[in-house]
Design a protein around this motif. Structure first.
Motif, short mmCIF file in Angstrom:
data_model
loop_
_atom_site.label_atom_id
_atom_site.label_comp_id
_atom_site.label_asym_id
_atom_site.label_seq_id
_atom_site.Cartn_x
_atom_site.Cartn_y
_atom_site.Cartn_z
N LEU A 1 0.68 -1.20 -0.09
CA LEU A 1 -0.01 -0.03 0.00
C LEU A 1 1.02 1.30 -0.03
CD1 LEU A 1 -2.83 -1.14 2.61
CD2 LEU A 1 -2.58 -1.23 0.13
N ALA A 2 0.35 2.20 -0.61
CA ALA A 2 1.12 3.64 -0.72
C ALA A 2 1.50 3.81 0.79
CB ALA A 2 0.56 4.42 -1.61
N GLY A 3 2.95 4.23 1.10
CA GLY A 3 3.10 4.83 2.36
C GLY A 3 3.19 4.10 3.40
N ASP A 4 3.18 2.60 2.77
CA ASP A 4 3.48 1.71 3.93
C ASP A 4 4.68 1.24 4.14
OD1 ASP A 4 2.08 -0.38 5.78
OD2 ASP A 4 2.85 -1.91 4.41
N ARG A 5 5.10 1.22 5.52
CA ARG A 5 6.38 0.81 5.73
C ARG A 5 7.69 1.07 4.96
NH1 ARG A 5 2.60 -3.61 7.04
NH2 ARG A 5 2.67 -3.96 8.97
N ARG A 6 7.65 2.27 4.57
CA ARG A 6 8.74 2.88 3.88
C ARG A 6 9.93 3.30 4.87
NH1 ARG A 6 7.53 4.74 -1.52
NH2 ARG A 6 9.65 5.13 -1.39
#
Length: 271
Positions: free
Chosen positions: A29-34
């Motif tokens: 998902l966008a923005g997940d665990r970056r």
């Protein structure tokens, strides 16, 4: 079945956000665990060993985040230009350092020296080739882009946990929060508990996914995400009912076969 909940976690092992919709990218998902906190040797620091990390809330804003926690004033983080190699569960991954202020903020929260790192290019990290294709990628999640759980399975687990407590003469427990399992997507309306174990492909809205494998669970599920207090459940009961190959199991790991938006209420279809 329908999509009941969506969660993403900007910094691995910190508090998550429940959202009404999300963009599915090839690596999650966008923005997940970056973002990830690492120790002096470049290895991940986790709420498994440091439950206080769950008290950190990261609010994303483009290519930066703002951290809030119980120990210090909020801090807006902007990644630097310095890169280093982190050892992400045995895989060397080049990440970007987030600076001394972020390192000091995280170290004060955890009580140990750590640095905050950002995965600026999520195409760098491949999925375990035993369960994925050569082109599959994952951000800084444990191993796979998404984790799916179901409310039917949690309801069954709650029943088992209550039975365990009764057998041991313990007070009746409160229902478990799904947040303990840190899912990406939660399915409502499954026809039976743990029916997801047998799924191989599914569609959420207009996005298709492969089931890579079942998800083996660790002690992080025994930490209350609201209070950060540790307990024995659900691992104690999962080990009685869902233990094989030396591990306990709840939920399934997903790999996207496409991109697009998913939203709460979307139809979930097993293919």
């Amino acid at each position: 079945m329908e999509l009941g909940s969506i969660y993403f976690y900007p910094v691995k092992s910190t508090s998550g956000h429940e959202v009404g919709e999300a963009e599915v990218q090839p690596w999650g998902l966008a923005g997940d665990r970056r973002y990830l906190v690492v120790d002096e040797r470049g290895r991940p620091m986790s709420a498994r060993e440091h439950p206080i990390m769950l008290a950190c809330v990261a609010e994303p804003d483009g290519d930066t985040i703002t951290l809030t926690g119980p120990h210090a004033a909020a801090l807006r983080v902007t990644p630097t230009s310095r890169r280093f190699t982190a050892d992400v569960w045995g895989t060397p991954v080049e990440v970007t350092d987030c600076g001394d202020d972020a390192a000091a903020w995280m170290s004060a929260l955890i009580g140990r020296t750590g640095r905050l790192a950002w995965l600026d290019d999520p195409t760098r990290r491949p999925v375990n080739p035993a369960y994925g294709l050569p082109q599959d990628r994952v951000s800084l999640a444990d191993g796979y882009p998404l984790l799916l759980t179901s409310t039917a399975s949690l309801a069954q687990l709650d029943t088992w946990v209550a039975r365990t407590a009764d057998e041991l003469g313990e007070p009746p427990p409160a229902p478990l929060s799904m947040r303990r399992f840190r899912p990406s997507v939660v399915v409502d309306g499954a026809d039976a508990p743990f029916s997801e174990d047998a799924w191989q492909r599914l569609r959420i809205g207009e996005v298709d996914f492969r089931v890579a494998k079942l998800c083996d669970r660790c002690v992080l599920t025994t930490v209350d995400p609201e209070t950060t207090a540790k307990g024995k459940e659900p691992i104690r009961t999962l080990a009685r009912h869902r233990r094989w190959d030396g591990k306990t199991w709840f939920g399934v790991n997903l790999i996207p076969d496409g991109t697009g938006r998913i939203a709460k209420g979307d139809l979930v279809t097993v293919l």
